[in-house]
Scaffold this active site. Structure first.
Site, PDB file in Angstrom:
ATOM      1  N   HIS A 155     -34.573  13.606  14.054  1.00  0.00           N
ATOM      2  CA  HIS A 155     -35.256  16.123  14.374  1.00  0.00           C
ATOM      3  C   HIS A 155     -35.717  16.760  14.881  1.00  0.00           C
ATOM      4  O   HIS A 155     -35.753  17.087  15.565  1.00  0.00           O
ATOM      5  CB  HIS A 155     -36.170  16.369  12.490  1.00  0.00           C
ATOM      6  CG  HIS A 155     -35.224  15.072  11.340  1.00  0.00           C
ATOM      7  ND1 HIS A 155     -35.152  14.365  10.807  1.00  0.00           N
ATOM      8  CD2 HIS A 155     -34.106  15.801  10.955  1.00  0.00           C
ATOM      9  CE1 HIS A 155     -34.521  14.073   9.636  1.00  0.00           C
ATOM     10  NE2 HIS A 155     -33.772  15.445   9.372  1.00  0.00           N
TER      11      HIS A 155
ATOM     12  N   GLN B 260     -25.480  15.494  15.864  1.00  0.00           N
ATOM     13  CA  GLN B 260     -23.969  14.664  16.078  1.00  0.00           C
ATOM     14  C   GLN B 260     -23.949  13.265  15.458  1.00  0.00           C
ATOM     15  O   GLN B 260     -22.999  12.680  15.325  1.00  0.00           O
ATOM     16  CB  GLN B 260     -23.738  14.169  17.911  1.00  0.00           C
ATOM     17  CG  GLN B 260     -22.721  13.384  18.405  1.00  0.00           C
ATOM     18  CD  GLN B 260     -21.596  14.672  17.791  1.00  0.00           C
ATOM     19  OE1 GLN B 260     -21.181  15.479  17.438  1.00  0.00           O
ATOM     20  NE2 GLN B 260     -20.765  13.827  17.741  1.00  0.00           N
TER      21      GLN B 260
END
Lengths: 281, 281
Positions: B37, B148
């Protein structure tokens, strides 16, 4: 009036208006514009700086065997109609720019989409919700205008707007009827002269129900039976459904109380017509 | 940093920023923030005037029997994390304000949502797409940031954005791995010390595939078999899937060519982990 053919072009026009803090009114249509649309356009014209009408016969809301191909597309007449009403932009995309190759995202208002018209038109409201959401995203209207004639559609769009946290305000205009009582619909042009007369059974059945309710009838079954009996007298009429429902949940009602929706769909020959009436008891 | 609890409050903050022509970067999260994050937040911090992080453990994307209830919710730590990174707004709604009574509208990216992780988690991506669309509508970001690591999620969100004519730009940040090679995930905290070591088979299998491809291997079956064999050596590991797919359609590939996605899901004990790698051949 500008005619705009692609989402990209529409989007950049809108962004300019937005950055100038202009308010945008939007009327989504499938064209074949009639007095019903007129009442939406005129209401929108009063309440917004700019007015966008979309004309798009949306393939996603037609089932196999339905009238997608023969659906009326009098585009020249429609554009003239919009010009006369001082519409600013007509958004008229072709199906491939609306649904590019590999398109696979659909929005569905579950529950509400499977009853009434959704029963005989599976996938219809999923197609409606999806195109309306797309159009809202492209046009970013402050207010969007719908006709009460498509009562179930209105309820579904309102639910979608709430559930998906959309900021558009949904405005609903009353059903527009011709002087005989027939609800205006682009599909009325399919009717022969005789069928057009027969089609009056829909509004007459609603009037009958209205009178019964005024006179104290509260039992939904009894009212529906009376409507059914009236309609069945017409040889060309085949009932798809007659329903009395809650106006929010579309759940069927046994004893009428509060705000109810009387809705029906009847085939006159091959033409499927709908009509409805809200009652408060 | 402001903590905002309802869609309405968030919406009015955003509208103010929008009318001042500020750019908005958005990172949707389920909290339990980690270095993965962090890389999203830092990228977003550089590219936008204002930064919104949502922290919401979304019930709609968990199936029955999945870990919704025990999913980590270290909210204090998460808020400290956001404060340190100069996030402007944390949007932290409760489930009832996100999903009010009668909620029934879902968006689904058909086809893409039923393969790979969607096979063992039916309904998961419908839940993801729905909450992400809702958050986009509330926060109206210019750019939104995804990792991703959730490769299928990224492909689904990108397709949704295109199909529904959303104007947000989707930015994808590379997988963040710890120094042992384990892809960062909020679910890693479920792993025991031994399992954490066993979990390295995922990245090792991807490395093995990478080496094989570098050395000329193009037959998907052969590569998958080698990965499978490597993973099966770990007693605690149960393969959910190993797939080599097209990066747009997620359709499986027989002979590798162009841009391909190697993706796998493996259970280590009860903990379902995913990892992936893009290759160009």
């Amino acid at each position: 009036m500008k005619i705009i053919k692609t989402p990209q072009a529409m989007f950049s026009v809108i962004n300019k208006l937005k950055s100038d803090n202009k308010s945008i009114g939007f009327i989504p249509t499938m064209g074949a514009l009639h007095e019903g649309h007129l009442s939406l356009i005129r209401a929108a014209r009063k309440e917004n700086d700019y007015l966008v009408v979309s004309i798009f016969v949306n393939p996603a809301q037609f089932g196999p065997g339905e009238d997608f191909k023969r659906y009326p597309r009098p585009i020249k007449k429609d554009l003239e109609f919009c010009r006369r009403e001082k519409v600013d932009f007509v958004f008229n995309p072709d199906p491939t720019s609306a649904y590019p190759k590999g398109f696979s995202t659909f929005v569905n208002v579950e529950g509400l989409s499977e009853v009434l018209c959704g029963k005989s038109r599976p996938g219809h409201f999923k197609g409606v919700a999806t195109i309306v959401l797309k159009l809202f995203n492209i046009i970013q209207p402050d207010k969007a205008y719908f006709g009460q004639k498509d009562a179930q559609q209105v309820i579904i769009i309102k639910r979608m707007v709430r559930d998906l946290n959309l900021s558009v305000k949904i405005k609903v205009m009353p059903i527009f009827r011709d002087k005989t009582g027939l609800a205006m619909s682009s599909r009325n042009i399919y009717l022969s002269k005789k069928q057009r007369v027969d089609a009056l059974v829909l509004s007459r059945a609603l009037n009958l129900a209205g009178t019964m309710i005024k006179n104290g009838a509260r039992d939904a079954k009894r009212i529906i039976n009376a409507m059914s009996k009236l309609i069945s007298r017409k040889e060309s009429a085949v009932i798809d459904y007659i329903a009395i429902t809650d106006t929010n949940s579309l759940g069927s009602v046994k004893k009428l109380s509060g705000s109810c929706l009387l809705a029906l769909s009847v085939r006159i020959g091959k033409v499927r017509l709908i009509d409805n009436r809200k009652v408060y008891v």
